[in-house]
Each structure stands twice: as C-alpha cells, then as structure tokens.
Design a protein around this motif. Structure first.
Motif, short mmCIF file in Angstrom:
data_model
loop_
_atom_site.label_atom_id
_atom_site.label_comp_id
_atom_site.label_asym_id
_atom_site.label_seq_id
_atom_site.Cartn_x
_atom_site.Cartn_y
_atom_site.Cartn_z
N VAL A 98 0.84 -1.20 0.00
CA VAL A 98 0.00 0.00 0.00
C VAL A 98 0.87 1.25 0.00
O VAL A 98 1.76 1.39 0.83
N THR A 99 0.60 2.13 -0.95
CA THR A 99 1.18 3.47 -0.95
C THR A 99 0.02 4.41 -0.68
O THR A 99 -0.88 4.54 -1.50
N LEU A 100 0.04 5.01 0.50
CA LEU A 100 -1.04 5.90 0.92
C LEU A 100 -0.51 7.33 0.95
O LEU A 100 0.52 7.59 1.56
N THR A 101 -1.21 8.22 0.27
CA THR A 101 -0.86 9.63 0.30
C THR A 101 -1.84 10.33 1.22
O THR A 101 -3.05 10.29 0.99
N PHE A 102 -1.31 10.95 2.28
CA PHE A 102 -2.15 11.68 3.23
C PHE A 102 -1.91 13.18 3.04
O PHE A 102 -0.78 13.65 3.14
N ASP A 103 -2.98 13.90 2.76
CA ASP A 103 -2.92 15.34 2.51
C ASP A 103 -3.61 16.07 3.66
O ASP A 103 -4.82 15.98 3.81
N ASN A 104 -2.83 16.75 4.48
CA ASN A 104 -3.42 17.55 5.55
C ASN A 104 -3.82 18.89 4.96
O ASN A 104 -3.04 19.84 4.93
N GLU A 105 -5.05 18.96 4.48
CA GLU A 105 -5.55 20.17 3.82
C GLU A 105 -5.96 21.25 4.80
O GLU A 105 -6.31 22.35 4.39
N SER A 106 -5.94 20.97 6.09
CA SER A 106 -6.33 21.95 7.09
C SER A 106 -5.38 23.14 7.08
O SER A 106 -4.18 22.99 6.90
N VAL A 107 -5.94 24.32 7.29
CA VAL A 107 -5.11 25.52 7.45
C VAL A 107 -4.97 25.87 8.93
O VAL A 107 -4.29 26.83 9.28
#
Length: 190
Positions: A98-107
């Motif tokens: 598994v290659t998981l991309t986690f994007d913390n879009e919070s400002v």
C-alpha cells in the motif's frame, strides 16, 4: 475592572479580524506536490515542511520493499478544517503493498494518519497524548500498524506499508482529542 474588560474585548475583536483576514482571496488553491520516495513531507508550494521527529518504522512499513503483493495506491486527506478525514473507509487485499498519500488540507490543525488494530483507536490516542516529541504516538505501541508523521497544515506525506491479514482495522488522527471524530474503517479482504 472596567478597563480590563474593555481591553479583553478589544483583543478578541482584533483576533477575529485577523482570522477573517487570513481567509484568502477566494482563488483556487495551488495543488501541493505529491511526495515520492518514502515518507517525505512536502509543504505548501513545494517547500520542505518541518515534521516532528520520526519514529522507527513498524514491521508493516519495513516489509514494503521486500513484499511481492500487488501495489495499491490510496489517497486520503483531512476534510478541510473539520476534524474528519475526507474518506470514511478504505479497502485493500491482505498482503498488498500500500502506498497511501495523506494530505493535511487543514489551514488550522496538525494531523496524522495512523492505522491501528480494531477497537484500539482511543487507547492508541490516549497513550500517544503524552508523546508530543514523537507526534502523539507512543514509541513501540503494539496496536500501531503504520503511520504518518504529525503533519503541519497544508502538507502531504506518502506512506508505504504492507496490508495486514484479512480483518477490520481502524485509522485515526492521534492529535489530542481528534480521535473522537477523526477516524475511519480500514477493511482488509482475503
């Protein structure tokens, strides 16, 4: 007493105005680049972010390079500034790489993505709350299968791990109190 109240009200109004001013110009956000090799943190506009210290990888994370299962690419993010993930569940086959991309879009908030054994999200979060220097994860926690670092706002990290045996697992953000609403199901099929 009256002067102190006026001062406090003035400070609160100033903070509210500052928060409103930081709302942006309404333009579409520039997509953040996707991290490539290993757990790499990329900040807004491609600048390097300052991650919290890295814990040693788990067995599932160390096994990725030597595994022969199919490669599965997943993407998940923080749902803006609400304390939720943008995807409530993920499904993979047992033994998948598994290659998981986690994007913390919070400002506003730091977040992480932690895969844990079923029913352990609150225990892992509670144990991790005393470990700020390791991104709110207890080093060597036996219920942690894979994890990203605690990401600053508007950053992305790519995580590689081997999916565990068939069953139901959970993913959670272990930043203190985020586990109450920021979690989901991780289903592993046989």
């Amino acid at each position: 007493m009256k002067a102190a109240t006026v001062t406090i009200i003035g400070l609160l109004i100033g903070l509210m105005l500052a928060a409103t001013a930081c709302g942006g110009d309404g333009a579409s956000p520039t997509p953040r680049p996707r991290a490539t090799a290993g757990p790499t943190v990329v900040g807004e506009n491609g600048a390097a972010a300052t991650p919290t210290p890295t814990l040693g990888p788990t067995e599932a994370m160390r096994a990725f390079d030597d595994a022969s299962g199919p490669l599965v690419e997943l993407a998940i993010g923080a749902a803006g500034d609400s304390l939720e993930f943008d995807t409530p569940s993920l499904t993979v086959a047992a033994g998948s790489r598994v290659t998981l991309t986690f994007d913390n879009e919070s400002v506003l908030n730091q977040h992480n993505w932690v895969l844990v054994t079923d029913g352990a999200k609150d225990d892992v979060s509670r144990r991790g709350s005393a470990h700020l220097s390791s991104g709110y994860l207890q080093p060597g926690d036996p219920d942690v299968i894979a994890f990203t670092r605690l990401l600053d706002t508007e950053t992305v990290e790519e995580l590689n791990f081997v999916a565990p045996s068939a069953g139901t697992y959970q993913f959670v953000c272990t930043f203190p109190a985020h586990n109450v609403t920021m979690f989901g199901a991780f289903e592993v099929s046989s």
